[in-house]
Every structure is written in C-alpha cells, then in structure tokens.
Design a protein around this motif. Structure first.
Motif, mmCIF file in Angstrom:
data_model
loop_
_atom_site.group_PDB
_atom_site.id
_atom_site.type_symbol
_atom_site.label_atom_id
_atom_site.label_comp_id
_atom_site.label_asym_id
_atom_site.label_seq_id
_atom_site.Cartn_x
_atom_site.Cartn_y
_atom_site.Cartn_z
ATOM 1 N N PRO A 41 35.282 32.744 48.140
ATOM 2 C CA PRO A 41 35.558 33.605 46.971
ATOM 3 C C PRO A 41 36.846 34.404 47.139
ATOM 4 O O PRO A 41 37.263 34.706 48.256
ATOM 5 C CB PRO A 41 34.329 34.520 46.917
ATOM 6 N N TRP A 42 37.462 34.751 46.016
ATOM 7 C CA TRP A 42 38.633 35.617 46.016
ATOM 8 C C TRP A 42 38.794 36.232 44.630
ATOM 9 O O TRP A 42 38.124 35.852 43.674
ATOM 10 C CB TRP A 42 39.907 34.877 46.428
ATOM 11 N N ASP A 43 39.703 37.209 44.528
ATOM 12 C CA ASP A 43 39.973 37.869 43.249
ATOM 13 C C ASP A 43 41.437 38.261 43.192
ATOM 14 O O ASP A 43 42.086 38.487 44.223
ATOM 15 C CB ASP A 43 39.087 39.118 43.088
ATOM 16 N N ILE A 44 41.976 38.335 41.979
ATOM 17 C CA ILE A 44 43.374 38.694 41.740
ATOM 18 C C ILE A 44 43.418 39.666 40.569
ATOM 19 O O ILE A 44 42.749 39.448 39.545
ATOM 20 C CB ILE A 44 44.239 37.446 41.442
ATOM 21 N N LEU A 45 44.208 40.701 40.721
ATOM 22 C CA LEU A 45 44.409 41.687 39.658
ATOM 23 C C LEU A 45 45.673 41.332 38.885
ATOM 24 O O LEU A 45 46.738 41.144 39.474
ATOM 25 C CB LEU A 45 44.528 43.092 40.255
ATOM 26 N N VAL A 46 45.572 41.218 37.569
ATOM 27 C CA VAL A 46 46.700 40.847 36.711
ATOM 28 C C VAL A 46 47.015 42.022 35.788
ATOM 29 O O VAL A 46 46.144 42.492 35.053
ATOM 30 C CB VAL A 46 46.394 39.593 35.880
ATOM 31 N N LYS B 283 46.837 42.003 44.568
ATOM 32 C CA LYS B 283 45.491 42.224 45.106
ATOM 33 C C LYS B 283 44.870 43.446 44.442
ATOM 34 O O LYS B 283 45.578 44.376 44.033
ATOM 35 C CB LYS B 283 45.549 42.437 46.621
ATOM 36 N N CYS B 284 43.552 43.445 44.339
ATOM 37 C CA CYS B 284 42.855 44.599 43.789
ATOM 38 C C CYS B 284 42.984 45.788 44.743
ATOM 39 O O CYS B 284 43.055 45.608 45.960
ATOM 40 C CB CYS B 284 41.389 44.267 43.547
ATOM 41 N N LYS C 16 48.865 35.135 27.661
ATOM 42 C CA LYS C 16 49.906 35.543 26.715
ATOM 43 C C LYS C 16 49.353 35.770 25.310
ATOM 44 O O LYS C 16 50.018 36.396 24.482
ATOM 45 C CB LYS C 16 51.038 34.512 26.699
ATOM 46 N N THR C 17 48.160 35.271 25.041
ATOM 47 C CA THR C 17 47.524 35.526 23.742
ATOM 48 C C THR C 17 46.704 36.813 23.741
ATOM 49 O O THR C 17 46.232 37.229 22.683
ATOM 50 C CB THR C 17 46.612 34.352 23.368
ATOM 51 N N GLN C 18 46.535 37.437 24.915
ATOM 52 C CA GLN C 18 45.750 38.662 25.016
ATOM 53 C C GLN C 18 46.657 39.881 24.890
ATOM 54 O O GLN C 18 47.880 39.805 25.042
ATOM 55 C CB GLN C 18 44.998 38.693 26.352
ATOM 56 N N GLU C 19 46.035 41.015 24.645
ATOM 57 C CA GLU C 19 46.788 42.263 24.542
ATOM 58 C C GLU C 19 47.173 42.774 25.916
ATOM 59 O O GLU C 19 46.619 42.348 26.933
ATOM 60 C CB GLU C 19 45.949 43.306 23.801
ATOM 61 N N ASP C 20 48.148 43.690 25.947
ATOM 62 C CA ASP C 20 48.583 44.261 27.221
ATOM 63 C C ASP C 20 47.437 45.035 27.860
ATOM 64 O O ASP C 20 46.633 45.689 27.186
ATOM 65 C CB ASP C 20 49.783 45.182 27.002
ATOM 66 N N GLY C 21 47.413 44.987 29.179
ATOM 67 C CA GLY C 21 46.361 45.683 29.912
ATOM 68 C C GLY C 21 46.184 45.094 31.294
ATOM 69 O O GLY C 21 47.063 44.399 31.825
ATOM 70 N N VAL C 22 45.047 45.383 31.889
ATOM 71 C CA VAL C 22 44.721 44.959 33.252
ATOM 72 C C VAL C 22 43.544 43.992 33.182
ATOM 73 O O VAL C 22 42.547 44.254 32.498
ATOM 74 C CB VAL C 22 44.375 46.174 34.142
ATOM 75 N N TYR C 23 43.672 42.896 33.897
ATOM 76 C CA TYR C 23 42.651 41.859 33.930
ATOM 77 C C TYR C 23 42.333 41.536 35.388
ATOM 78 O O TYR C 23 43.162 41.736 36.288
ATOM 79 C CB TYR C 23 43.113 40.592 33.200
ATOM 80 N N VAL C 24 41.153 41.011 35.604
ATOM 81 C CA VAL C 24 40.703 40.599 36.934
ATOM 82 C C VAL C 24 40.318 39.133 36.870
ATOM 83 O O VAL C 24 39.503 38.730 36.023
ATOM 84 C CB VAL C 24 39.509 41.448 37.423
ATOM 85 N N LEU C 25 40.920 38.335 37.753
ATOM 86 C CA LEU C 25 40.559 36.923 37.900
ATOM 87 C C LEU C 25 39.621 36.812 39.093
ATOM 88 O O LEU C 25 40.013 37.084 40.230
ATOM 89 C CB LEU C 25 41.808 36.060 38.131
ATOM 90 N N LEU C 26 38.390 36.443 38.844
ATOM 91 C CA LEU C 26 37.363 36.391 39.884
ATOM 92 C C LEU C 26 36.943 34.945 40.097
ATOM 93 O O LEU C 26 36.505 34.263 39.180
ATOM 94 C CB LEU C 26 36.148 37.233 39.490
ATOM 95 N N LYS C 27 37.087 34.505 41.337
ATOM 96 C CA LYS C 27 36.664 33.163 41.720
ATOM 97 C C LYS C 27 35.471 33.300 42.654
ATOM 98 O O LYS C 27 35.580 33.902 43.724
ATOM 99 C CB LYS C 27 37.813 32.416 42.406
#
Length: 515
Positions: A229-234, A245-246, A478-489
């Motif tokens: 598992p891993w995660d990325i903060l966008v 990284k988160c 790119k279709t989403q609004e500005d902000g912070v997202y988390v990619l969780l695997k």
C-alpha cells in the motif's frame, strides 16, 4: 399388421406375454451394470439409460470393465496434507520450468498461499469525499503516449562504476558491510531547489504540469505490478499538480522510498507486516551500501577479508564520502504527447499534440567509462530457503529468474528510471547475508549486466504503457476543482481510490504552510 413389425415383435418378445422376456439381454447394454427387470414392479417404472442414477455412478466409480470381466478398482490413497517444503516445490516447478507439476489435483487444492495483512498507509477520515476508484480496464483504454525529455538542471557529481565488480562470482564473492547513510526522501517539500522551481513556474503553465519526485512517479507508473500500500497527496491549483507525500508520513520512510523484497511472491509471505518492513529496510540499506562501494575509488574496500579495525575505519571513510559528495540529482522536464500510428509501411511512429508535462527529480547513481549513466541495483535474498550461494553455483539461471519474478515491481521501477535517464546499462547485484542471523553483513555473490530491452523481456514490461496511469490521473484531475486530493492505493489491488479533502482539513493547511 405390417410383416416387418410382426417380425420385430417376435424377435424381442413372445406375443403371448405382455412384457419382454426377462432373461433377454440387449447387446448395447451387455457390459453395463443396471438393475434387472422385475415383474413385481409397477408398469410405470422403467429403466432410463440416457441419465445415470446415483447408484450407477457409485458403481462405475468402484468397478471397471476389463475385457469381459467386471473387477473392482484399486483404492487410491488420499492426500490430506502437503508439507510446506512440498508446497515450495509445486510453486517452483510451475514458474521455473513452465510445466505443470506431476502432483495430483488433490495435493494442489490444499495449498494455501500466505498473504501479509497490510494496513492502509494513511487512515481515511470521515469528512473526506470519495470521488472515484480507478479500474485497471479503464486505465488500459488510455491511448499510448510518446515522451520528450529535456534536462533542466543537475546538482552533484556523478561517480564512475568500478568494473572490477563485474568479475564477482559465487566462488569469488565480495563481502560487504552495511555502511548506512541517508535514504533519499521522496517528498517534494524536502528539496529546497524543487520548492523554488515550483514557486517560479506555478501559475504560468499553459497545459497541465505535474511536479513530483521519481519515487512517487514510479509508484503511479507501476500500478499494475504493485502489491504494497501507499498514498500520495495531490495539490491542484490551475494547471499545476503537486504530487507529494502526506504530512503524516513525511517524517518516516514508506514503501515508496524503501526497496521491497520479494514483493510479488505468493508463497511463504510473512503474515506480519512488521517482518515485511524489516526486510524492506534491510534491502534498502544493503543496496545503498552496494551503490556506494561500487563507485568508491579506494580498492581496499573491495577486499574479501576485513579486520575489525580496518572495517570501522573504512566505514568512517565511506560515511564522509556519502555526506560530502552525495549522488547526482537531475531535474527533468518530460513532455507527454499523443502517439500517431504509422500511416504507411516503413513510416515511423510520430508524436502529435502535447497533453501534459512532468517536472521530476531523479538520481544518477554512476556512469561508465564513456560517460553514459549506469543504474546500480541489487536483489536481496530473504532469510528463507533456497540458499543462493549454493544454487547459483549449480543452477544460476533458475535462481536469478526466480528472484527477478519475485521482484517484478522493483524491476519495473528500474526500467522507468532508465527511461528517464536514457540509460541502456543496468547492473544487478545479488546480495545475501553472510550469516542468516546477522542482517548487518552481506556478501555480493553475482553481478549481471542488462540492457533495457533484455530486462523488460524477462518481466514482460512494455515501456509505452507506463504513462497510461499517469495520463489517466491527469485527465481526471484537470476536470476537478482546485483543492487537495489523496490518492490511496490499498494492498493487493491494482486500483487507486481518489478522495477530496475538505478545506478545513489538516492536510490542506499543512501543505499550504509548507509551500
């Protein structure tokens, strides 16, 4: 009555009797077992030979016809348990020789593959909004892309690879002590030059642009091979996408920075995640020591036998070398473009419209005598059998191929790095413990040299596919609004869950303060 019909009745039953002769045997059912006809049974009950009854099935399983005799089948021994060593033999015979094992189907059914119980790399909060979960089939539909690589800046010095290590063999091994050192962090916030580069370029991008390090980029590219598992903060701001990284994981190493060991194995995997992490940390430090020693100029470090005093002195020299002149960092700009297929025979595939850019930081570990970059990597033996030192002497090909299959994800990341650096030479060292109880001392048993094409053929890796998952993420974000997202695997899954973090969340506040 027709004469033919009368003859048929005379042959099969007398006219005086209502039913056929009970002693008559049909030729087509002569050797089959069935209940004889009885006059006491009701006339509505008949023998249906089109469908076998349960009694007939049991009788056929128990008896067999040999010539004109019906004999009882020999009783076969049932296998109720297969030892662990025998399970290993079944797995190796299938993947190493490519042939099915001669063991019975009953023995194969009792094999249970162990899986580690991984925890998610980050805890999912209740106020997060689950947007989407990517699926493998949707990522594979994305169009293949071509890339154009341009170097922005280089920091540090490149050391030359010592060719003496190419002569290492199992009967002429090199003893390597763990030197230690600092593992390169995959966080963008830990790189001062990267933060300055983002501040200068952010807000001026005409097309979507990703800012990230190679550790995080390789994780997205090798999604189909990843197990842990891993995660990325966008952080999205206009056309700027910062992959980092988160904040909760920036102070510690995750599976993104660590080199995993036997990640793609399905037999005898430790069930405790703490044991798996210890193996990964040992493998990461051993590879770092092997990289430093292979580019160190003093040959005294390559001697087979080391005294305690000499060993301590050489470790001090290597540590000073590590922190005074570290690895070379390259900041690259990768332009990802559409792939236009060839229109006529003999015409080359050409690039079309530019879709997005990736600003990435990667490392150059060494270079050869011609000034070309060289990747110095390693595969580590786990403390479980088989013994590499013995098997490399007798069957080196099977041992190395098995190790490569078990570490498919690592090799895929190496090929992604080789593509960024346009590197055609990859050195793979096989490291094993000198003593199974001591994880601080290793031996270099063998060094093999591969090209990108040869190493990709072993794991069936296609370089044109590694940008599919990255392009899928860009097209969605790119279709989403500005902000912070988390990619969780999550573990054992080939999909990514995308969460939208609310404005009042701690992740966004920490990320904005760091920028």
């Amino acid at each position: 009555m027709d004469s033919n019909l009368q003859n048929l009745i005379k042959n099969y039953a007398p006219l005086s009797d209502f039913c056929p002769d009970p002693n008559y045997q049909f030729e087509e059912f002569k050797d089959r077992l069935f209940q004889p006809f009885s006059r006491q049974e009701k006339i509505s009950r008949c023998c249906d030979f089109s469908k076998q009854t349960q009694v007939q099935k049991d009788l056929e399983d128990e008896y067999e016809t040999v010539g004109q005799k019906v004999v009882k089948k020999p009783v076969q021994k049932k296998i109720g348990f297969v030892p662990q060593q025998q399970q290993q033999v079944v797995y190796q015979s299938y993947y190493q020789t490519g042939k099915k094992s001669k063991m019975s189907q009953a023995a194969k059914r009792v094999i249970v593959y162990k899986k580690c119980r991984f925890k998610d790399s980050i805890s999912i909060k209740t106020d997060w909004i689950s947007n989407q979960e990517t699926q493998k089939q949707n990522i594979e539909k994305v169009q293949y892309s071509l890339i154009d690589i341009k170097e922005i800046q280089s920091i540090g010095t490149i050391k030359k690879y010592n060719k003496e290590f190419d002569k290492v063999r199992p009967n002429y091994e090199k003893k390597i002590s763990i030197i230690g050192g600092e593992v390169i962090s995959g966080s963008v916030q830990d790189d001062k030059y990267f933060k300055q580069l983002i501040a200068e370029r952010q807000g001026t991008e005409e097309i979507p642009t990703i800012y990230t390090t190679d550790k995080l980029l390789f994780a997205v590219q090798t999604l189909k091979y990843s197990i842990y598992p891993w995660d990325i903060l966008v952080t999205k701001k206009g056309n700027s996408f910062i992959f980092d990284k988160c904040p909760q994981n920036r102070s510690e190493l995750t599976y993104l920075e660590l080199q995993t060991i036997n990640e793609n194995i399905t037999v005898d995997m430790p069930e405790d995640e703490k044991t798996v992490r210890n193996y990964c940390e040992e493998s990461t430090i051993a590879q770092l020591s092997w990289q430093l020693l292979s580019t160190y100029n003093q040959p005294v470090l390559f001697q087979n036998t080391l005294q305690n005093d000499e060993e301590c002195e050489q470790n001090d020299q290597a540590e000073r070398y590590l922190f005074s002149e570290d690895l070379c960092f390259k900041y690259l700009e990768v332009s990802v473009k559409d792939r236009i297929e060839k229109a006529a025979k003999g015409e080359e595939v050409r690039a079309g419209q530019e879709r997005f850019k990736v600003i990435v930081r990667t490392t150059v570990e060494a270079e050869n005598g011609e000034g070309q970059p060289v990747l110095v990597k390693s595969l580590n033996e786990c403390e479980t059998p088989p013994d590499w030192k013995k098997s490399l002497l007798s069957q080196a090909g099977i041992t190395t191929n098995t190790a490569q299959v078990y570490n498919t994800n690592n090799i895929a990341k190496w090929l992604c790095q080789a593509q960024l650096l346009e590197c055609e030479e990859i050195k793979v060292g096989y490291l094993a413990r000198q003593n199974q109880k001591d994880q601080d001392k290793h031996s270099l048993l063998l060094v093999e040299t591969f090209t990108q094409r040869d190493l990709a053929a072993i794991i069936n890796f296609k370089s044109v596919e590694i940008w599919q998952s990255v392009r899928y993420m860009v097209d969605y974000l790119k279709t989403q609004e500005d902000g912070v997202y988390v990619l969780l695997k999550q573990a054992y899954k080939q999909s990514i869950r995308i969460f939208k973090v609310r404005d009042n969340d701690e992740l966004q506040e920490d990320n904005e303060d760091s920028l």
